[in-house]
Design a protein around this motif. Structure first.
Motif, short mmCIF file in Angstrom:
data_model
loop_
_atom_site.label_atom_id
_atom_site.label_comp_id
_atom_site.label_asym_id
_atom_site.label_seq_id
_atom_site.Cartn_x
_atom_site.Cartn_y
_atom_site.Cartn_z
N PRO A 418 0.86 -1.19 0.00
CA PRO A 418 0.00 0.00 0.00
C PRO A 418 0.90 1.24 0.00
CG PRO A 418 0.07 -0.99 2.18
CD PRO A 418 0.91 -1.85 1.31
N LEU A 419 0.55 2.23 -0.81
CA LEU A 419 1.41 3.41 -0.95
C LEU A 419 1.60 4.10 0.40
CD1 LEU A 419 2.93 4.98 -3.11
CD2 LEU A 419 0.92 6.42 -3.39
N VAL A 420 0.50 4.24 1.14
CA VAL A 420 0.59 4.81 2.49
C VAL A 420 -0.15 3.89 3.47
CG1 VAL A 420 0.88 7.23 1.83
CG2 VAL A 420 -1.42 6.28 2.02
N LYS A 421 0.12 4.12 4.75
CA LYS A 421 -0.41 3.24 5.79
C LYS A 421 -1.77 3.72 6.30
CE LYS A 421 3.16 2.57 8.59
NZ LYS A 421 3.92 2.39 9.84
N LYS A 422 -2.56 4.36 5.48
CA LYS A 422 -3.83 4.93 5.97
C LYS A 422 -4.82 5.02 4.82
CE LYS A 422 -1.98 9.51 5.23
NZ LYS A 422 -1.60 10.80 5.66
N LEU A 425 -6.00 2.07 2.35
CA LEU A 425 -5.10 1.37 1.41
C LEU A 425 -4.58 0.04 1.98
CD1 LEU A 425 -3.01 4.22 -0.29
CD2 LEU A 425 -5.28 3.35 -0.85
N PRO A 426 -4.16 0.00 3.27
CA PRO A 426 -3.70 -1.29 3.80
C PRO A 426 -4.79 -2.36 3.73
CG PRO A 426 -3.02 0.48 5.26
CD PRO A 426 -3.93 1.09 4.25
N GLU A 427 -6.03 -1.98 3.97
CA GLU A 427 -7.12 -2.98 3.96
C GLU A 427 -7.27 -3.59 2.57
OE1 GLU A 427 -7.25 -0.02 5.37
OE2 GLU A 427 -7.55 -0.51 7.50
N LEU A 428 -7.27 -2.71 1.54
CA LEU A 428 -7.41 -3.24 0.17
C LEU A 428 -6.19 -4.10 -0.19
CD1 LEU A 428 -8.71 -3.48 -2.61
CD2 LEU A 428 -7.73 -1.25 -3.22
N ILE A 468 -0.73 -0.35 -4.29
CA ILE A 468 -2.11 0.13 -4.15
C ILE A 468 -2.05 1.60 -3.75
CG2 ILE A 468 -4.28 -0.20 -2.85
CD1 ILE A 468 -3.28 -2.61 -4.58
N ASP A 469 -2.72 2.46 -4.54
CA ASP A 469 -2.73 3.89 -4.19
C ASP A 469 -4.17 4.37 -4.05
OD1 ASP A 469 -3.64 3.99 -6.78
OD2 ASP A 469 -1.72 4.67 -7.62
N HIS A 470 -4.32 5.67 -3.84
CA HIS A 470 -5.67 6.20 -3.60
C HIS A 470 -6.58 5.95 -4.81
CE1 HIS A 470 -3.43 8.34 -0.43
NE2 HIS A 470 -4.57 8.16 0.24
N GLU A 474 -10.72 4.01 -6.13
CA GLU A 474 -11.77 4.53 -7.03
C GLU A 474 -11.96 3.67 -8.27
OE1 GLU A 474 -10.62 8.57 -7.82
OE2 GLU A 474 -10.51 8.93 -5.65
N ASP A 475 -10.83 3.31 -8.93
CA ASP A 475 -10.99 2.61 -10.23
C ASP A 475 -10.70 1.11 -10.17
OD1 ASP A 475 -8.26 2.52 -10.03
OD2 ASP A 475 -7.84 3.86 -11.70
N GLY A 476 -10.36 0.57 -9.00
CA GLY A 476 -10.14 -0.88 -8.88
C GLY A 476 -8.91 -1.35 -9.66
N MET A 477 -7.96 -0.43 -9.89
CA MET A 477 -6.74 -0.81 -10.61
C MET A 477 -5.54 -0.72 -9.66
SD MET A 477 -7.74 -0.85 -13.99
CE MET A 477 -6.70 -0.14 -15.22
N ALA A 478 -4.53 -1.56 -9.92
CA ALA A 478 -3.29 -1.52 -9.12
C ALA A 478 -2.12 -1.34 -10.07
CB ALA A 478 -3.14 -2.82 -8.35
N THR A 479 -0.98 -0.90 -9.51
CA THR A 479 0.21 -0.74 -10.36
C THR A 479 1.07 -2.01 -10.23
OG1 THR A 479 0.23 1.62 -9.99
CG2 THR A 479 2.28 0.65 -10.75
N LEU A 480 1.40 -2.59 -11.37
CA LEU A 480 2.27 -3.77 -11.37
C LEU A 480 3.65 -3.32 -11.83
CD1 LEU A 480 2.18 -6.88 -10.98
CD2 LEU A 480 1.93 -7.06 -13.45
N ARG A 481 4.63 -3.47 -10.94
CA ARG A 481 6.00 -3.03 -11.28
C ARG A 481 6.87 -4.25 -11.57
NH1 ARG A 481 10.85 -3.07 -8.39
NH2 ARG A 481 12.30 -1.40 -8.85
N ASP A 482 7.58 -4.13 -12.72
CA ASP A 482 8.46 -5.23 -13.14
C ASP A 482 9.87 -4.98 -12.59
OD1 ASP A 482 8.78 -7.34 -15.69
OD2 ASP A 482 10.60 -6.20 -15.18
N ARG A 483 10.42 -6.00 -11.92
CA ARG A 483 11.73 -5.87 -11.27
C ARG A 483 12.84 -5.48 -12.25
NH1 ARG A 483 13.71 -11.59 -10.13
NH2 ARG A 483 14.01 -11.42 -12.39
#
Ligand code: GAP
Length: 515
Positions: A418-422, A425-428, A468-470, A474-483
């Motif tokens: 989660p981007l931030v601890k509040k 975001l942590p729950e999602l 997971i960000d704010h 809203e849009d049910g999308m997450a960022t997938l980062r490739d190593r």
């Protein structure tokens, strides 16, 4: 210090800091050439084993598995030749008091000559530019020809000395070549002596009697003595193979170079039983299959080469090594051996029990020939770690250390961040984690800035991070980062599972072996 030593040193400290490999019993200052695998190390090891097992036993319908005991009846090792012939020719340097394998010292001299040829080629390529023809240069340049001839002569000298068991000739070769001790730089050598590599221990019987037994130096003999048990119980027809993964023990005198040469190590071995006379066909088949298995991991084709044995072991009529370009140069990673009927025949003689197979097609009984593939799990681990370990400068000038472990084998496949601890975001993120951890080894991490968390995952080789960000709320999308590329894409959370299966499933990797 040479750069290869630097690389190995960095690797050893990275492996320790990030929980891959620890020196054994470190609080007592360690035990030489013995290592423990940490939390990420054990997962990487298990994933390598799974890849080997599936590629061998699952893909090949004529291979089956076995897990035989480490302790075997002592006559096993008499029959196999290990009691009499499993020796290393050792030589001591009188000044440094260091002990070396005589044949390894000579091999290293040959390797130096090969590097000289490579250097000549590099210099010539620079001098001649586009018009440079390396093949022609190798055939005509007097200096290169001189090195090549010297290599051949040294090889031939070593081969005959080893084959004849002529330890004096071996020592003379070391002296003639002017080989110096890497530690003291001196040429003050002792005689060459033979040293048996098996660990012996006592098996106490109920009556208090004790007999000497050995810790197995290879898993192969367990497969040989069970050849008929396996053939009959699994209703196997020749050609068929027995695969085993297990510990082996050798009292290596020169145990160094991290987990490359250990006294307790793990082997992944396969014994393939064939009709006599067909062994060379199968030798070629397994050579091709095993190199394909390595290449599929994408560590770089130029990191592998075949090296045919100069001295054949007492049981072999053909043998080659797959060598890997480790930080300390090209060294043996895997052996492929045509072992003839040596082992089964010897067990028949020593046990007095027939080790024959009735071939229904030929309507005759015979002792099968064996082609073996034998790879060290720890060496494979080191190969992966060393080819994956990278220190990269990023666009903003900062550095990152990344382990670009083949993604199917990575100990942790995904980190959910989660981007931030509040703000929910942590729950999602936790809901996603709970969904994905049933299919993939995942980590959940909410501590520190996101950049720092990415660096932590890079350092243990996690191929993908899901952030997971704010906006995700809203849009049910997450960022997938490739190593590896560090690219980021937005993905519908509901599609994450299937998209990750496409990239991480070992079956995709195995598929490439069946093409
Ligand atoms: N059954 C045949 C056999 O044991 P080997 O070439 O002596 O053949 C097979 O061993 C593989 O086991 C080697 O290619 C290497 O990867 C691994 N191995 C052998 N000795 C080792 C050691 N002391 N430490 C780590 N790996 C070792």
């Amino acid at each position: 210090m040479s750069s290869s030593e630097d690389v190995l040193k960095s690797l050893v400290s990275h492996a320790k800091e990030y929980g891959f490999v620890f020196p054994s019993s470190e609080i007592y200052d360690g035990l030489s050439a013995t290592y423990d695998y940490g939390p990420y190390g054990v997962d990487l090891k298990n994933n390598i084993k799974a890849y080997w097992w599936k590629a061998m036993v699952q893909i090949h319908t004529n291979l089956v598995g076995l897990d035989s005991a480490i302790f075997m009846h002592p006559t096993t090792w008499k029959a196999s030749g290990h009691v009499d012939a499993f020796n290393d020719p050792l030589i001591d340097n009188k000044d440094s008091k260091k002990r070396y394998r005589a044949d390894v010292l000579i091999e290293e001299h040959i390797e130096k000559l090969r590097l000289k040829i490579e250097k000549e080629l590099e210099k010539a390529a620079q001098r001649f530019g586009d018009s440079f023809d390396p093949e022609m240069y190798l055939k005509t340049n007097p200096r290169v020809l001189g090195y090549a001839e010297e290599m051949d002569q040294v090889r031939a000298g070593m081969k005959s000395a080893l084959e004849e068991g002529n330890l004096e000739a071996l020592r003379n070769l070391i002296v003639e070549l002017g080989v110096v001790c890497p530690l003291s730089g001196s040429k003050n050598w002792t005689e060459v002596r033979q040293f048996n590599l098996m660990f012996a221990t006592e098996l106490g019987s109920v009556s208090g009697e004790a007999s000497t037994i050995y810790l197995r130096p290879e898993t192969a003999q367990g497969s040989y003595v069970n050849f008929l048990n396996v053939q009959k119980s699994a209703r196997m027809k020749i050609p068929f193979g027995i695969a085993q993964i297990g510990k082996a023990f050798r009292n290596e005198i020169i145990a160094r170079q991290f987990i490359f040469r250990m006294r307790e190590f793990e082997q992944m071995e396969m014994q393939f039983f064939v009709r006599p006379g067909t062994e060379m066909e199968w030798f070629e088949y397994w050579k091709a299959f095993r190199i394909k298995w390595h290449a599929a991991l994408g560590l770089g084709d130029s990191n592998y080469r075949f090296h045919d044995h100069i001295k054949l072991a007492h049981y072999a009529n053909a043998a080659t090594d797959i060598e890997f370009n480790f930080p300390m140069g090209f060294k043996e990673l895997e052996g492929i051996h045509s072992r003839t009927d040596f082992d089964l025949k010897a067990h028949e003689t020593f046990s007095g029990r027939k080790q024959q197979y009735f071939d229904p097609e030929l309507q005759e009984s015979y002792i099968p020939y064996v082609v073996e593939t034998a790879i060290g799990l720890d060496r494979m681990f080191l190969a992966i770690l060393s080819a994956s370990f990278k220190e990269e400068q990023l666009e903003d000038g900062s550095m990152r250390t990344v382990l670009a472990i083949p993604r199917w084998l990575a100990p942790v496949k995904l980190a959910i961040l989660p981007l931030v601890k509040k703000d929910g975001l942590p729950e999602l993120a936790m809901r996603i984690f709970n969904d994905l951890r049933l299919d993939f080894t995942c980590q959940y991490d909410e501590k520190d800035a996101i950049g720092k968390r990415y660096r932590r995952q890079d350092a243990i080789g996690t191929p993908f991070c899901i952030t997971i960000d704010h906006q995700s709320l809203e849009d049910g999308m997450a960022t997938l980062r490739d190593r590896d590329s560090m690219t980021q894409e937005r993905i519908d959370i509901s599609e994450l599972n299937s998209r990750l299966h496409e990239r991480l499933d070992m079956s995709r990797l195995l598929q490439t072996l069946t093409d």
